[in-house]
Scaffold this motif. Sequence first.
Motif, PDB file in Angstrom:
ATOM      1  N   ARG A   1       0.863  -1.190   0.000  1.00 24.85           N
ATOM      2  CA  ARG A   1       0.000   0.000   0.000  1.00 24.85           C
ATOM      3  C   ARG A   1       0.898   1.238   0.000  1.00 24.85           C
ATOM      4  NH1 ARG A   1      -4.969   0.625  -1.082  1.00 24.85           N
ATOM      5  NH2 ARG A   1      -5.558  -1.231   0.079  1.00 24.85           N
TER       6      ARG A   1
ATOM      7  N   LEU B   1       0.297   1.919   8.276  1.00 20.80           N
ATOM      8  CA  LEU B   1       1.578   1.937   7.551  1.00 20.80           C
ATOM      9  C   LEU B   1       1.712   3.200   6.707  1.00 20.80           C
ATOM     10  CD1 LEU B   1       3.040  -1.076   5.603  1.00 20.80           C
ATOM     11  CD2 LEU B   1       2.997   1.177   4.589  1.00 20.80           C
TER      12      LEU B   1
ATOM     13  N   TYR C   1      -2.741 -10.560  -3.072  1.00 17.83           N
ATOM     14  CA  TYR C   1      -3.432  -9.733  -2.072  1.00 17.83           C
ATOM     15  C   TYR C   1      -4.655 -10.436  -1.478  1.00 17.83           C
ATOM     16  CZ  TYR C   1      -5.730  -5.648  -0.024  1.00 17.83           C
ATOM     17  OH  TYR C   1      -6.329  -4.776   0.858  1.00 17.83           O
TER      18      TYR C   1
ATOM     19  N   ASN D   1      -4.147 -11.606   2.255  1.00 16.95           N
ATOM     20  CA  ASN D   1      -5.439 -11.493   2.954  1.00 16.95           C
ATOM     21  C   ASN D   1      -6.389 -12.480   2.293  1.00 16.95           C
ATOM     22  OD1 ASN D   1      -4.667  -8.888   4.257  1.00 16.95           O
ATOM     23  ND2 ASN D   1      -4.721  -8.189   2.148  1.00 16.95           N
TER      24      ASN D   1
ATOM     25  N   TRP E   1      -2.721 -12.907   6.893  1.00 23.49           N
ATOM     26  CA  TRP E   1      -3.301 -11.988   7.894  1.00 23.49           C
ATOM     27  C   TRP E   1      -4.015 -12.776   8.994  1.00 23.49           C
ATOM     28  CZ3 TRP E   1      -3.159  -6.685   8.613  1.00 23.49           C
ATOM     29  CH2 TRP E   1      -4.071  -6.164   9.538  1.00 23.49           C
TER      30      TRP E   1
ATOM     31  N   ASP F   1       6.055  -5.079   5.641  1.00 31.57           N
ATOM     32  CA  ASP F   1       4.834  -5.847   5.831  1.00 31.57           C
ATOM     33  C   ASP F   1       4.706  -7.179   5.087  1.00 31.57           C
ATOM     34  OD1 ASP F   1       3.013  -5.664   7.760  1.00 31.57           O
ATOM     35  OD2 ASP F   1       1.756  -4.152   6.829  1.00 31.57           O
ATOM     36  N   TYR F   2       3.566  -7.812   5.376  1.00 28.35           N
ATOM     37  CA  TYR F   2       3.371  -9.235   5.096  1.00 28.35           C
ATOM     38  C   TYR F   2       3.112  -9.554   3.635  1.00 28.35           C
ATOM     39  CZ  TYR F   2      -1.435  -7.630   5.305  1.00 28.35           C
ATOM     40  OH  TYR F   2      -2.599  -6.940   5.075  1.00 28.35           O
TER      41      TYR F   2
ATOM     42  N   HIS G   1       4.614  -5.088  10.343  1.00 27.06           N
ATOM     43  CA  HIS G   1       3.675  -4.274  11.132  1.00 27.06           C
ATOM     44  C   HIS G   1       2.698  -5.136  11.925  1.00 27.06           C
ATOM     45  CE1 HIS G   1       4.478  -0.203   9.311  1.00 27.06           C
ATOM     46  NE2 HIS G   1       5.135  -1.005   8.495  1.00 27.06           N
TER      47      HIS G   1
ATOM     48  N   ARG H   1     -10.859  -0.494  11.095  1.00 31.15           N
ATOM     49  CA  ARG H   1     -11.259  -1.059   9.805  1.00 31.15           C
ATOM     50  C   ARG H   1     -12.181  -2.238  10.098  1.00 31.15           C
ATOM     51  NH1 ARG H   1      -7.936  -3.730   7.325  1.00 31.15           N
ATOM     52  NH2 ARG H   1      -6.494  -3.999   9.046  1.00 31.15           N
TER      53      ARG H   1
ATOM     54  N   THR I   1     -13.136  -2.262   4.397  1.00 30.66           N
ATOM     55  CA  THR I   1     -11.768  -2.629   4.009  1.00 30.66           C
ATOM     56  C   THR I   1     -11.780  -3.952   3.255  1.00 30.66           C
ATOM     57  OG1 THR I   1      -9.539  -2.929   4.937  1.00 30.66           O
ATOM     58  CG2 THR I   1     -11.298  -3.886   6.186  1.00 30.66           C
ATOM     59  N   ARG I   2     -10.876  -4.139   2.327  1.00 30.31           N
ATOM     60  CA  ARG I   2     -10.660  -5.424   1.636  1.00 30.31           C
ATOM     61  C   ARG I   2     -11.982  -6.057   1.197  1.00 30.31           C
ATOM     62  NH1 ARG I   2      -6.207  -7.155   6.282  1.00 30.31           N
ATOM     63  NH2 ARG I   2      -4.934  -5.340   5.922  1.00 30.31           N
TER      64      ARG I   2
HETATM   65  O1  F6P Z   1       0.102  -3.314   8.843  1.00 29.46           O
HETATM   66  C1  F6P Z   1      -1.161  -3.592   8.506  1.00 29.46           C
HETATM   67  C2  F6P Z   1      -1.693  -2.644   7.491  1.00 29.46           C
HETATM   68  O2  F6P Z   1      -0.849  -2.557   6.398  1.00 29.46           O
HETATM   69  C3  F6P Z   1      -1.952  -1.264   8.102  1.00 29.46           C
HETATM   70  O3  F6P Z   1      -1.093  -0.331   7.651  1.00 29.46           O
HETATM   71  C4  F6P Z   1      -3.324  -0.892   7.644  1.00 29.46           C
HETATM   72  O4  F6P Z   1      -4.086  -0.635   8.776  1.00 29.46           O
HETATM   73  C5  F6P Z   1      -3.841  -2.060   6.924  1.00 29.46           C
HETATM   74  O5  F6P Z   1      -2.934  -3.106   7.035  1.00 29.46           O
HETATM   75  C6  F6P Z   1      -4.130  -1.705   5.497  1.00 29.46           C
HETATM   76  O6  F6P Z   1      -4.583  -2.783   4.802  1.00 29.46           O
HETATM   77  P1  F6P Z   1      -4.859  -2.704   3.248  1.00 29.46           P
HETATM   78  O7  F6P Z   1      -3.588  -2.244   2.611  1.00 29.46           O
HETATM   79  O8  F6P Z   1      -5.233  -4.086   2.879  1.00 29.46           O
HETATM   80  O9  F6P Z   1      -5.945  -1.717   3.086  1.00 29.46           O
END
Ligand code: F6P
Length: 528
Positions: free
Chosen positions: A42, A63, A123, A128, A132, A186-187, A210, A322, A359-360
Amino acid sequence: MSNPLRLGSAPLVSRAAEYTELRRSRHPELDTEACLTIASHRGPVQFAAEGGQLRVRHNGGGLATSLRALTGLTGAMRWICAADTPQDHLVARAMSWNTAPLGEGECELRMLDLDAAAHNGCYAVIANPLLWFLQHGLYDACRPPRFAEVERRAWRDGYVAVNRAFAKALTDRDDIPVGSTVMVHDYHLYLTPGMVRVARPDVLIHFFGHIPWPDPATWSLLPRDVRDAIFRGLLGSDIVAFQTARDRENFLSGCTELLGLQVDSSRGTVDPEDGREVAVRNYPISVDPASLRQVAASAVVADRARTLEPLRGTRVILRVDRADPAKNITRGFEAYARLLVAHPELHERVSFLALIQPTREAVPEYADYMRAIHRVVDDVNARFGTNTWKPIVLRLEEDPALAIAAYKSFDVLFVNSIADGMNLVAKEGLVVNETSGVLALSRHTGAFAEVGGVAVPLDPLNVEQQARALFRALSMPRDERQRRLSRGRAVVGEQDLTRWFQRQLADLDAVRARRACLRTKAQRRFVA
Ligand code: F6P
């Protein structure tokens, strides 16, 4: 300085060559060791079309928000991220680097135009929910993650391919100066450090995770080749860093138990058996209190605060999250319902303000969770609500100014995550609150290690305990609430975002010095 290349409505392609030249002349420091390149899935901003113009908006989430604030601290920071919106893809195709405005400053940004199927596999299937969920304790031995044909394909053609694309960008000799630093976040990008190491051993590689790093037993729920690739990928770094001491210890034990590597726990190092030493560290991420307070005092926040006026006259329990299963939102509402059953005297006197950011949404597990949130909110409001009182006020949107307005005036800030790498909401709330508000905080957040002492602790799986904790927070005497708030604010003030970053830069300097020393020794041996 005005930026002739700030993205507007002008065609981008014709400007790419002009841009490259201008970038060289404006940023000679980019060609030095001091250059720092961040890589994260991101990015700091995203592009959108508005009235025929290309507009840029800041991305939310911990992040992006934290790293964006750091541009002022470094001379030359560049950022490589995945293109997300259709307009991001247009920009990515038009020019390899663009200049993204980030608050006061700006940063050079490269958005990768990833193949759509590969990106989706990375992703929406692997990162995710699989990684995650695994890392947030949403799987266990009775309910292990599925890793069948779909996931296997998504791993190979998605996760591995996307990591390769990031590694390619991070090893481009025109963009990444010799001996400069890359920070991988990050992951989504566990394999990238190892890939960069192979192609560019001169570069200093720093990885920051993170989200929580679980114990070896949890990692054993993944197929062996996959978890080994993840550990090995990270060990391509010079420094592997996490939020908390527990994450760091879990990573070190994983290296011993799963990979059979030598670990020095007291020094926090791993021998990856290739002649190097990898440092494993923890740096708790934080917020920038000064800029948060500045925003809190702004007219836009005052304006958003007016929309909260209907809640006046009730004690406010606030959550800002979120819509993520790891945030434990539905269980939090169940705890609130128990509170209302146990304490009818609170009816009409308390409100639960839930600022929830979708989110997502393309990931089925997240779409299901959103439906579950609606169900429980409707249920609680139907059960306890009256003509004059709505027990839960749910706002489903991303509105940072509204969140800050709500931080200023909560009575209880409720953070009951099942697991959370850090949870910056807890820290933001402590900094901004003006009404002697109390933090009720899950023991399983990274933030608990720092500010758990001032919070009312929450056991995230225990609804009854959370209901009791809510009552305790609501009935705490004002002077005790104020004492806790001031102490919490002081802790966040000392361990702020600048310190988080500077500790990492100092450790990177130490790695650089050690490398130089080893080089000198090797040269001396050669001459002798
Ligand atoms: O570290 C986890 C994180 O990357 C945070 O920065 C943020 O809260 C969230 O995940 C964002 O997730 P996405 O990029 O899937 O919207």
